[in-house]
Design an enzyme around this catalytic site. Structure first.
Site, mmCIF file in Angstrom:
data_model
loop_
_atom_site.group_PDB
_atom_site.id
_atom_site.type_symbol
_atom_site.label_atom_id
_atom_site.label_comp_id
_atom_site.label_asym_id
_atom_site.label_seq_id
_atom_site.Cartn_x
_atom_site.Cartn_y
_atom_site.Cartn_z
ATOM 1 N N THR A 10 -12.060 3.339 5.026
ATOM 2 C CA THR A 10 -11.278 3.978 3.846
ATOM 3 C C THR A 10 -12.080 5.548 3.681
ATOM 4 O O THR A 10 -13.042 5.852 4.010
ATOM 5 C CB THR A 10 -11.859 3.054 2.668
ATOM 6 O OG1 THR A 10 -13.251 3.112 2.457
ATOM 7 C CG2 THR A 10 -11.330 1.649 3.012
ATOM 8 N N ALA B 13 -16.494 -2.432 15.803
ATOM 9 C CA ALA B 13 -15.652 -3.416 15.759
ATOM 10 C C ALA B 13 -15.672 -4.285 14.507
ATOM 11 O O ALA B 13 -16.802 -4.271 13.563
ATOM 12 C CB ALA B 13 -16.039 -4.703 16.734
ATOM 13 N N HIS C 171 0.656 -1.033 -0.143
ATOM 14 C CA HIS C 171 0.065 0.184 -0.157
ATOM 15 C C HIS C 171 0.983 1.139 -0.053
ATOM 16 O O HIS C 171 1.867 1.428 0.845
ATOM 17 C CB HIS C 171 -0.971 0.028 1.297
ATOM 18 C CG HIS C 171 -2.000 -0.948 1.362
ATOM 19 N ND1 HIS C 171 -3.135 -0.799 0.391
ATOM 20 C CD2 HIS C 171 -1.970 -2.382 1.672
ATOM 21 C CE1 HIS C 171 -3.767 -1.884 0.619
ATOM 22 N NE2 HIS C 171 -3.046 -2.826 1.509
#
Length: 75
Positions: A41, A36, A3
């Site tokens: 993003t 959770a 990434h």
């Protein structure tokens, strides 16, 4: 897979549930609760609650109206 390295911003007073993944470049506003096992993003606005993969805002707090369900506000 690699990434790109991008900074992550997490605002004061925010809470991330167990197993939450925050991807590079994400921005989480102040006093945000992320459920959770969510995958963050992009951007989560301040004073909101987000859940899911990808994390989506399900409710947000407004100082004049109180808590608003997702269908009553626009990002």
């Amino acid at each position: 897979q690699t990434h790109p390295e991008q900074p992550v911003t997490i605002g004061d007073g925010s809470w991330l549930g167990t197993g939450t993944v925050v991807l590079p470049g994400s921005r989480i506003g102040r006093h945000v609760a992320v459920g959770a096992n969510s995958v963050v993003t992009g951007e989560l606005p301040a004073y909101s609650v987000a859940v899911g993969a990808p994390a989506r805002v399900i409710t947000r707090y407004d100082a004049t109206s109180g808590w608003l369900p997702a269908n009553e506000f626009r990002d």
